[in-house]
Design a protein around this motif. Structure first.
Motif, mmCIF file in Angstrom:
data_model
loop_
_atom_site.group_PDB
_atom_site.id
_atom_site.type_symbol
_atom_site.label_atom_id
_atom_site.label_comp_id
_atom_site.label_asym_id
_atom_site.label_seq_id
_atom_site.Cartn_x
_atom_site.Cartn_y
_atom_site.Cartn_z
ATOM 1 N N PHE A 210 1.773 -1.764 3.649
ATOM 2 C CA PHE A 210 2.462 -0.603 4.221
ATOM 3 C C PHE A 210 2.911 -0.960 5.640
ATOM 4 O O PHE A 210 2.131 -1.514 6.420
ATOM 5 C CB PHE A 210 1.537 0.615 4.281
ATOM 6 C CG PHE A 210 1.069 1.094 2.940
ATOM 7 C CD1 PHE A 210 1.771 2.080 2.259
ATOM 8 C CD2 PHE A 210 -0.077 0.565 2.357
ATOM 9 C CE1 PHE A 210 1.330 2.537 1.021
ATOM 10 C CE2 PHE A 210 -0.518 1.000 1.132
ATOM 11 C CZ PHE A 210 0.187 1.996 0.450
ATOM 12 N N ASP A 251 -3.003 4.943 -2.896
ATOM 13 C CA ASP A 251 -2.373 6.261 -3.030
ATOM 14 C C ASP A 251 -2.814 7.204 -1.919
ATOM 15 O O ASP A 251 -2.000 7.942 -1.362
ATOM 16 C CB ASP A 251 -2.709 6.863 -4.397
ATOM 17 C CG ASP A 251 -2.009 6.141 -5.546
ATOM 18 O OD1 ASP A 251 -0.989 5.472 -5.271
ATOM 19 O OD2 ASP A 251 -2.490 6.243 -6.688
ATOM 20 N N ARG A 254 -1.164 6.160 1.307
ATOM 21 C CA ARG A 254 0.236 6.583 1.314
ATOM 22 C C ARG A 254 0.325 8.065 1.722
ATOM 23 O O ARG A 254 1.224 8.458 2.470
ATOM 24 C CB ARG A 254 0.845 6.376 -0.067
ATOM 25 C CG ARG A 254 2.344 6.634 -0.120
ATOM 26 C CD ARG A 254 2.910 6.334 -1.493
ATOM 27 N NE ARG A 254 2.846 4.896 -1.797
ATOM 28 C CZ ARG A 254 1.968 4.337 -2.632
ATOM 29 N NH1 ARG A 254 1.087 5.101 -3.261
ATOM 30 N NH2 ARG A 254 1.975 3.035 -2.831
#
Length: 383
Positions: A210, A251, A254
């Motif tokens: 990320f 997840d 995020r």
């Protein structure tokens, strides 16, 4: 030549105008001091007072100090305007003007207050200490002293307490719109989220990379602040930082980044099926606690409160206790207490129905006996 802002045709709106003003009430009193020469020498700070006069329902009088108001002002005469009584409840603001008049009533000398003075319980007398030099007063050039007398005209203007707005004609005015609301923070977030600003930090979570802005992430989380800026550390653009540590999944991370850049919960906890929203909220709640993001953690706790059911209450309570969320933990306890009362009520209904069955067999009576018998834990408590 004058200039004015241009207005597109059809957009001009005629508006009315008004002026905020303070209503005032004025009064005038003329005070004549005869045998002026005999007033000199009566003493510094000693005064001669006029008869009282009334303005706006309040009594006033004039004080004349022929030898000066104080020792440092002894070369000047002084005039003061004083209320008859100190205002007990509401302060009064007033301006005053003193004018020396000649033999024919013409004004020879004028002094006025530089502001509206406040008359209240602390001070009910205001004036001009150095109204005029005594030598100037007695000079022939001024011509204010005649037949050994002087006359002073005092004008007092009282400012009434309430302001009023007076309508006025303002032709040509154009009604302007209200000031637009600030979108300063929204602009910053939108620009950063657009990806146009170069990312300067990369995070590795379960093998997924990320990219983010180091300063933005650190500003929203003390955990990231310590990681990226603690102990003089300045992560370079090429640095790859592992922030999952087996606790936070890709997840959930995020969702954390979505909250950091948008200040809202991600769609994974708002737009999916009930089961998916519930599980995603648990993971995000855990991540918020790990990264010390209290606002996100409480938002997740509020969302989890809506998921409390008979099948989820134990799991949610375990998470609330593990991650020190007293509000969510109390919500689970309240749900269990209400559920317990409901079960007792249902049991009582079953007992009543069984008791009404005519010719109940032995098995039925046995069920009733079991329902009525105290549990082992209750017997132990009683012992």
């Amino acid at each position: 030549m004058g200039a004015a802002a241009s207005v597109p045709d059809g957009d001009a709106t005629a508006v009315t105008g008004s002026v905020s003003d303070v209503p005032k009430v004025s009064g005038v009193h003329e005070f004549t001091i005869r045998e002026y020469s005999r007033t000199k020498g009566m003493g510094i700070g000693k005064s001669i007072i006029s008869q009282y006069f009334t303005i706006d329902g309040r009594k006033w009088y004039i004080r004349f100090y022929p030898d000066g108001y104080s020792a440092v002002d002894s070369a000047w005469i002084a005039f003061y305007a004083q209320t008859f009584y100190k205002p007990q409840f509401f302060a009064v603001r007033a301006e005053f003007t003193f004018q020396l008049l000649g033999a024919n009533g013409e004004v020879r000398h004028t002094r006025r207050s530089d502001r509206a003075c406040k008359y209240d319980t602390f001070c009910n007398s205001w004036g001009i200490r150095r109204y005029i030099d005594r030598n100037q007063l007695e000079s022939a050039a001024l011509a204010a002293l005649h037949n050994d007398s002087i006359t002073v005209r005092c004008t007092i203007t009282i400012h009434q307490a309430r302001r009023r707005s007076v309508p006025v004609d303002r032709p040509g005015l154009v009604k302007m719109p209200d000031q637009p609301a600030s979108i300063h923070d929204q602009n910053a977030i939108r620009f950063l989220a657009s990806g146009k600003a170069p990312f300067d930090v990369r995070f590795d979570v379960d093998g997924e990379i990320f990219e983010a802005h180091r300063m933005v992430v650190a500003a929203q989380s003390p955990w990231f602040e310590g990681l990226l800026y603690g102990h003089g550390r300045e992560a370079g653009e090429s640095d790859l930082v592992d922030v999952g540590s087996g606790v936070v999944g890709a997840d959930a991370f995020r969702g954390v980044l979505h909250f950091i850049y948008n200040d809202e919960l991600p769609t994974t906890v708002t737009d999916k099926s009930v089961k998916e929203r519930y599980e995603a909220t648990l993971r995000l709640f855990e991540a918020a606690d790990y990264y010390l993001m209290d606002r996100l953690k409480m938002m997740c706790a509020i969302r989890l409160g809506d998921f409390i059911t008979n099948s989820t209450v134990d799991t949610i309570e375990e998470y609330a206790e593990a991650y020190s969320c007293k509000e969510l933990q109390q919500a689970c306890k309240n749900f269990k207490e209400r559920r317990g009362v409901s079960l007792l009520a249902n049991l009582e209904i079953i007992r009543r129905l069984l008791s009404r069955v005519v010719g109940a067999n032995h098995a039925t009576r046995r069920i009733m006996g079991v329902a009525a018998a105290p549990s082992t834990s209750q017997q132990q408590a009683a012992n």
